[in-house]
Design an enzyme around this catalytic site. Structure first.
Site, PDB file in Angstrom:
ATOM      1  N   ARG A  28      -9.942   0.791   8.517  1.00  0.00           N
ATOM      2  CA  ARG A  28      -9.382  -0.640   8.656  1.00  0.00           C
ATOM      3  C   ARG A  28     -10.516  -1.530   9.426  1.00  0.00           C
ATOM      4  O   ARG A  28     -10.547  -2.605   9.613  1.00  0.00           O
ATOM      5  CB  ARG A  28      -8.310  -0.672   9.522  1.00  0.00           C
ATOM      6  N   LYS A  32       0.750  -1.276  -0.035  1.00  0.00           N
ATOM      7  CA  LYS A  32      -0.039  -0.018   0.079  1.00  0.00           C
ATOM      8  C   LYS A  32       0.782   1.248  -0.007  1.00  0.00           C
ATOM      9  O   LYS A  32       0.602   2.059  -1.000  1.00  0.00           O
ATOM     10  CB  LYS A  32      -1.000  -0.304   1.486  1.00  0.00           C
ATOM     11  N   ARG A  49      11.481  -0.525  11.039  1.00  0.00           N
ATOM     12  CA  ARG A  49      10.063  -0.302  12.008  1.00  0.00           C
ATOM     13  C   ARG A  49      10.249  -1.004  13.082  1.00  0.00           C
ATOM     14  O   ARG A  49      10.420  -2.449  12.956  1.00  0.00           O
ATOM     15  CB  ARG A  49       8.675  -0.302  11.115  1.00  0.00           C
ATOM     16  N   ARG A  58      11.931  -5.115   4.861  1.00  0.00           N
ATOM     17  CA  ARG A  58      11.465  -3.407   4.682  1.00  0.00           C
ATOM     18  C   ARG A  58      12.517  -2.733   5.514  1.00  0.00           C
ATOM     19  O   ARG A  58      12.730  -2.851   6.300  1.00  0.00           O
ATOM     20  CB  ARG A  58      10.070  -3.217   4.975  1.00  0.00           C
ATOM     21  N   ARG A  76      -0.380  -8.771  13.272  1.00  0.00           N
ATOM     22  CA  ARG A  76      -1.185  -7.753  12.336  1.00  0.00           C
ATOM     23  C   ARG A  76      -1.929  -8.512  11.245  1.00  0.00           C
ATOM     24  O   ARG A  76      -2.884  -8.042  10.921  1.00  0.00           O
ATOM     25  CB  ARG A  76      -0.105  -6.901  11.733  1.00  0.00           C
TER      26      ARG A  76
HETATM   27  P1  AP5 Z   1       4.924  -1.463   1.981  1.00  0.00           P
HETATM   28  O1  AP5 Z   1       4.476  -0.598   0.653  1.00  0.00           O
HETATM   29  O2  AP5 Z   1       5.668  -0.916   3.029  1.00  0.00           O
HETATM   30  O3  AP5 Z   1       3.606  -2.360   2.414  1.00  0.00           O
HETATM   31  P2  AP5 Z   1       2.133  -1.852   3.234  1.00  0.00           P
HETATM   32  O4  AP5 Z   1       1.008  -2.611   2.476  1.00  0.00           O
HETATM   33  O5  AP5 Z   1       2.155  -0.235   3.201  1.00  0.00           O
HETATM   34  O6  AP5 Z   1       2.622  -2.589   4.654  1.00  0.00           O
HETATM   35  P3  AP5 Z   1       2.578  -1.972   5.981  1.00  0.00           P
HETATM   36  O7  AP5 Z   1       3.157  -2.890   7.085  1.00  0.00           O
HETATM   37  O8  AP5 Z   1       2.838  -0.604   6.072  1.00  0.00           O
HETATM   38  O9  AP5 Z   1       1.242  -1.906   6.536  1.00  0.00           O
HETATM   39  P4  AP5 Z   1       0.348  -2.143   7.722  1.00  0.00           P
HETATM   40  O10 AP5 Z   1      -1.016  -1.868   7.145  1.00  0.00           O
HETATM   41  O11 AP5 Z   1       0.782  -3.308   8.444  1.00  0.00           O
HETATM   42  O12 AP5 Z   1       1.146  -0.960   8.496  1.00  0.00           O
HETATM   43  P5  AP5 Z   1       0.550   0.491   8.838  1.00  0.00           P
HETATM   44  O13 AP5 Z   1       1.988   1.317   9.047  1.00  0.00           O
HETATM   45  O14 AP5 Z   1      -0.578   0.872   8.174  1.00  0.00           O
HETATM   46  O15 AP5 Z   1       5.616  -2.877   1.435  1.00  0.00           O
HETATM   47  C1  AP5 Z   1       6.254  -3.906   2.265  1.00  0.00           C
HETATM   48  C2  AP5 Z   1       7.601  -4.342   1.771  1.00  0.00           C
HETATM   49  O16 AP5 Z   1       7.379  -4.958   0.720  1.00  0.00           O
HETATM   50  C3  AP5 Z   1       8.440  -3.261   1.393  1.00  0.00           C
HETATM   51  O17 AP5 Z   1      10.016  -3.662   1.911  1.00  0.00           O
HETATM   52  C4  AP5 Z   1       8.436  -3.155  -0.160  1.00  0.00           C
HETATM   53  O18 AP5 Z   1       9.681  -2.684  -0.674  1.00  0.00           O
HETATM   54  C5  AP5 Z   1       8.095  -4.537  -0.556  1.00  0.00           C
HETATM   55  N1  AP5 Z   1       7.211  -4.380  -1.717  1.00  0.00           N
HETATM   56  C6  AP5 Z   1       5.978  -3.636  -1.947  1.00  0.00           C
HETATM   57  N2  AP5 Z   1       5.612  -4.107  -2.928  1.00  0.00           N
HETATM   58  C7  AP5 Z   1       6.305  -5.380  -3.464  1.00  0.00           C
HETATM   59  C8  AP5 Z   1       5.952  -6.161  -4.629  1.00  0.00           C
HETATM   60  N3  AP5 Z   1       5.015  -6.007  -5.423  1.00  0.00           N
HETATM   61  N4  AP5 Z   1       6.895  -7.352  -4.739  1.00  0.00           N
HETATM   62  C9  AP5 Z   1       7.844  -7.536  -3.753  1.00  0.00           C
HETATM   63  N5  AP5 Z   1       8.092  -6.715  -2.737  1.00  0.00           N
HETATM   64  C10 AP5 Z   1       7.039  -5.711  -2.494  1.00  0.00           C
HETATM   65  O19 AP5 Z   1       0.042   0.270  10.363  1.00  0.00           O
HETATM   66  C11 AP5 Z   1       0.704   0.187  11.608  1.00  0.00           C
HETATM   67  C12 AP5 Z   1       0.216  -0.041  12.668  1.00  0.00           C
HETATM   68  O20 AP5 Z   1      -0.552   0.882  12.988  1.00  0.00           O
HETATM   69  C13 AP5 Z   1      -1.068  -1.272  12.552  1.00  0.00           C
HETATM   70  O21 AP5 Z   1      -0.489  -2.663  13.162  1.00  0.00           O
HETATM   71  C14 AP5 Z   1      -1.878  -0.762  13.700  1.00  0.00           C
HETATM   72  O22 AP5 Z   1      -1.524  -0.959  15.256  1.00  0.00           O
HETATM   73  C15 AP5 Z   1      -1.768   0.900  13.555  1.00  0.00           C
HETATM   74  N6  AP5 Z   1      -2.742   1.273  12.548  1.00  0.00           N
HETATM   75  C16 AP5 Z   1      -2.567   1.825  11.406  1.00  0.00           C
HETATM   76  N7  AP5 Z   1      -3.656   2.492  10.592  1.00  0.00           N
HETATM   77  C17 AP5 Z   1      -4.682   2.198  11.690  1.00  0.00           C
HETATM   78  C18 AP5 Z   1      -6.188   2.252  11.305  1.00  0.00           C
HETATM   79  N8  AP5 Z   1      -6.685   2.549  10.327  1.00  0.00           N
HETATM   80  N9  AP5 Z   1      -6.820   1.822  12.451  1.00  0.00           N
HETATM   81  C19 AP5 Z   1      -6.294   1.019  13.234  1.00  0.00           C
HETATM   82  N10 AP5 Z   1      -4.925   0.736  13.747  1.00  0.00           N
HETATM   83  C20 AP5 Z   1      -4.018   1.168  12.639  1.00  0.00           C
END
Ligand code: AP5
Length: 210
Positions: free
Chosen positions: A89, A14, A157, A123, A168
């Site tokens: 979410r 994402k 992270r 990552r 997660r």
């Molecule tokens: P990346 O693009 O970083 O993936 P992402 O989908 O953004 O993953 P996140 O881990 O950031 O999502 P998340 O939803 O768990 O975390 P968030 O920060 O939102 O890609 C991942 C890796 O893969 C990278 O190294 C990239 O280079 C590689 N990659 C990408 N595309 C690829 C491909 N096609 N092929 C191969 N490799 C690839 O949330 C963190 C925490 O915050 C949550 O656990 C929760 O506690 C809280 N939180 C955040 N938002 C909310 C909400 N709305 N409600 C409640 N809690 C929330």
């Protein structure tokens, strides 16, 4: 212009896609994960409330998230719509969002669970601009140097470890994945195969936005 939601499991890509699509659409990226990490780093009340949930891989309570989003959407750059990354979410978050802005497209990036751990554990991000890389799948063009700002310092992270990833993923399946059906019933869900190279996924997302 209306807002766009990038939806999918942790590590689906994402953030990676949001950084590319925002360059094409001009919509600012609004990542609740990034906003929460900034709040934790700054030691704000929101950060203090969120930290325990984030460290254990659980979702932060809806009330905290919805307040963050309401405040963010009042900023000037959000007036023509935004690109949500990691929000909403839960169904209550989606219902709250529907009362404050309209969403034209929900892009669901689909990746099998088996691929998620290696993506997340490899990552790292640029310390200055936050651009996302992967040790194997998406390294910087010059070793040790960000492609975008020539900085050579990177972050990992705190929640990018195998144990937290499993938690997660469980939160995603229990609380977030039902949203796909919710948005499908509204006719705005676009499913994209996220288990391919990054550029092909970007092209498909841009096609589905036309
Ligand atoms: P990346 O693009 O970083 O993936 P992402 O989908 O953004 O993953 P996140 O881990 O950031 O999502 P998340 O939803 O768990 O975390 P968030 O920060 O939102 O890609 C991942 C890796 O893969 C990278 O190294 C990239 O280079 C590689 N990659 C990408 N595309 C690829 C491909 N096609 N092929 C191969 N490799 C690839 O949330 C963190 C925490 O915050 C949550 O656990 C929760 O506690 C809280 N939180 C955040 N938002 C909310 C909400 N709305 N409600 C409640 N809690 C929330």
């Amino acid at each position: 212009m209306e807002s766009i939601v990038l939806f999918g499991p942790p590590g689906a890509g994402k953030g990676t896609q949001a950084q590319r699509i925002t360059e094409k659409t001009g919509l600012p990226q609004v990542s609740t994960g990034d906003m929460l990490r900034a709040a934790v780093a700054a030691g704000t009340q929101t950060g203090l409330e969120a930290k325990e949930y984030m460290d254990s891989g659980k979702l932060v309570p809806d009330g905290v998230i919805i307040k963050l989003i309401v405040d963010r959407l009042m900023e000037a750059d959000a007036k023509n719509g935004v690109m949500f990354d990691g929000f909403p979410r839960t169904i209550p978050q989606a219902e709250a969002l529907s009362k404050i802005t309209s969403v034209s497209h929900v892009i669901s990036i689909e990746v099998p669970d088996a691929k998620i751990v290696e993506r997340i554990c490899g990552r790292f991000t640029c310390k200055a601009c936050g651009f996302v890389y992967h040790e194997v799948f998406n390294p910087p063009r010059s070793v040790g140097k960000c492609d975008h700002c020539d900085i050579s310092e990177f972050n990992k992270r705190a929640d990018d470890n195998e144990e937290t990833v499993m938690s997660r993923l469980a939160a995603y399946h229990e609380q977030t994945s039902p949203l796909a059906e919710w948005y499908m019933s509204k006719g705005i869900l676009h499913a994209i195969d996220g288990d391919r190279d990054i550029d092909s996924i970007t092209q498909d997302i841009l096609k589905s936005l036309n």
